[in-house]
Every structure is written in structure tokens, then in C-alpha cells.
Write an enzyme that holds these catalytic residues in place. Structure first.
Site, PDB file in Angstrom:
ATOM      1  N   TYR A  14      -4.436   1.254   5.643  1.00 46.93           N
ATOM      2  CA  TYR A  14      -2.798   1.175   5.478  1.00 46.93           C
ATOM      3  C   TYR A  14      -2.427   1.605   3.889  1.00 46.93           C
ATOM      4  O   TYR A  14      -1.071   2.138   3.879  1.00 46.93           O
ATOM      5  CB  TYR A  14      -2.481  -0.385   5.662  1.00 46.93           C
ATOM      6  N   GLY A  15      -3.225   1.977   3.494  1.00 52.39           N
ATOM      7  CA  GLY A  15      -3.086   2.638   2.460  1.00 52.39           C
ATOM      8  C   GLY A  15      -4.417   3.954   1.691  1.00 52.39           C
ATOM      9  O   GLY A  15      -3.665   4.848   2.437  1.00 52.39           O
ATOM     10  N   SER A  16      -4.991   3.722   0.251  1.00 50.05           N
ATOM     11  CA  SER A  16      -4.760   4.927  -0.164  1.00 50.05           C
ATOM     12  C   SER A  16      -6.226   5.532   0.567  1.00 50.05           C
ATOM     13  O   SER A  16      -6.731   6.416   1.018  1.00 50.05           O
ATOM     14  CB  SER A  16      -5.922   4.545  -1.544  1.00 50.05           C
ATOM     15  N   ILE A  17      -6.828   4.645   1.702  1.00 50.06           N
ATOM     16  CA  ILE A  17      -8.175   5.083   2.870  1.00 50.06           C
ATOM     17  C   ILE A  17      -7.527   5.793   3.597  1.00 50.06           C
ATOM     18  O   ILE A  17      -7.998   6.278   4.412  1.00 50.06           O
ATOM     19  CB  ILE A  17      -8.779   3.433   2.665  1.00 50.06           C
ATOM     20  N   LEU A  18      -6.094   5.421   3.926  1.00 52.92           N
ATOM     21  CA  LEU A  18      -5.650   7.084   4.631  1.00 52.92           C
ATOM     22  C   LEU A  18      -5.582   8.215   4.708  1.00 52.92           C
ATOM     23  O   LEU A  18      -6.260   8.907   5.498  1.00 52.92           O
ATOM     24  CB  LEU A  18      -4.445   6.482   5.100  1.00 52.92           C
ATOM     25  N   GLU A  19      -6.760   8.517   3.339  1.00 55.39           N
ATOM     26  CA  GLU A  19      -6.342   9.780   3.242  1.00 55.39           C
ATOM     27  C   GLU A  19      -7.817  10.252   3.433  1.00 55.39           C
ATOM     28  O   GLU A  19      -8.748   9.571   2.809  1.00 55.39           O
ATOM     29  CB  GLU A  19      -5.454   9.846   1.439  1.00 55.39           C
ATOM     30  N   GLU A  82     -13.000  -2.871  -2.463  1.00 49.72           N
ATOM     31  CA  GLU A  82     -11.731  -3.895  -1.809  1.00 49.72           C
ATOM     32  C   GLU A  82     -11.946  -4.375  -3.181  1.00 49.72           C
ATOM     33  O   GLU A  82     -10.453  -5.223  -3.496  1.00 49.72           O
ATOM     34  CB  GLU A  82     -11.513  -4.124  -0.787  1.00 49.72           C
TER      35      GLU A  82
END
EC number: 2.3.2.-
Length: 165
Positions: A14-19, A82
Site C-alpha cells: 500500500y506504500g512504497s512497494i506499489l512502485e 519492513e
């Protein structure tokens, strides 16, 4: 599939790993993803940090993606990235393509009362400012995890991604 085959996991991000480039560093491959919604949680910005967190919230919902087919080794990479501020938990999300409910692993902020939580995190804003640095930092973190050479993660990676908020 035999009992000796590795188990496959689904991970909600839901955050930076969406990239995609960030996910590719963690997985060492292109991620297979499906858009999904996590109900009962809220995504916050964190004061002074460039990444978001989620905590439980009765009326909340978080849009993100499910990365499918994650191996045990890849899941370990997520755990390394994480760190201790997040706890891996199993939750249920709803796929946006077919409304199917799916059990997934995701990472919830440990300190649900953290005073640094505020506002709404914006992926596009993050992408412009921070994506390249996250790719580089996550690569260093995973290299350190394979071969620490007697160094702490902080020594090997440097200061982790502050945003100056």
C-alpha cells in the site's frame, strides 16, 4: 504440487512497494499484481518519514495491490525491508478486478497510537521525490542481509530515508 514444493504467499502492499521498481528489488523479478482494497484500516503519513503506515480503523479502507506468488524467501525479503516498526499480519482484501475476497499478508504499524501519524499519504507525490532512493536503499538492505560483514544495517545502508516533513 507436492508437499515439498515451496508455499506461495500473497502480499498486500500500500506504500512504497506499489512502485514496480521497488517491488522488483525485493522480489528480484517483476511482481505479478492485482489491485485490491483492504477494509478496516487507514493509511497515514508519518511525520519525518517518507513512507506510510496502516493501522486498524473501523471505517477505514486502503487501496493497494496484492503481489501474488510470493515465495518464502521473497517473504523474508519483505520482512527485512519492513523491519521492526511493522508487524506482518494476515488480513482479507477484496480484489478490485473480480470482487473476490483473498487472504493476504500485509505489514501493520506496530505503534497504533504513534503521534507521528497524520493526513493522507500520496503515492504520486512520493514517487516523484523518493522512488529512486528507495530502490537504492532497499537493494543495499537486502545485500547487507545476505552478507553483513560484521556491520550493522545502519552502517551498511546509511541513514534510512528521512523526508524532512
Amino acid at each position: 504440487m507436492t508437499s515439498s514444493d515451496p508455499q506461495s504467499h500473497n502480499v498486500f502492499v500500500y506504500g512504497s512497494i506499489l512502485e514496480p521498481a521497488v517491488a522488483a528489488v525485493i522480489l528480484d523479478r517483476t511482481a505479478d499484481t492485482v489491485p485490491a482494497v483492504l477494509h478496516g484500516y487507514h493509511r497515514y503519513k508519518l511525520k519525518g518519514l517518507p513512507y506510510p503506515c496502516i493501522v486498524s480503523s473501523d471505517s477505514g479502507k486502503v487501496n493497494g495491490k496484492v503481489i501474488t506468488g510470493v515465495s518464502d524467501a521473497e517473504l523474508n525479503n519483505f520482512d527485512v525491508i519492513e523491519g521492526n516498526d511493522y508487524e506482518r499480519v494476515t488480513v482479507e482484501v477484496v480484489r478490485m478486478d473480480n470482487s473476490e475476497k483473498v487472504k493476504v499478508e500485509t505489514y501493520v504499524w506496530v505503534n497504533k497510537d504513534d503521534p507521528r501519524m497524520y493526513g493522507e499519504w500520496d503515492f504520486e507525490e512520493w514517487r516523484v521525490v523518493h522512488a529512486e532512493k528507495f530502490v537504492e536503499t532497499f537493494r543495499k538492505m537486502l545485500e547487507w542481509n545476505k552478507n553483513p560483514n560484521g556491520k550493522s544495517m545502519e552502517e551498511a545502508v546509511g541513514s534510512l530515508l528521512s523526508s524532512g516533513d
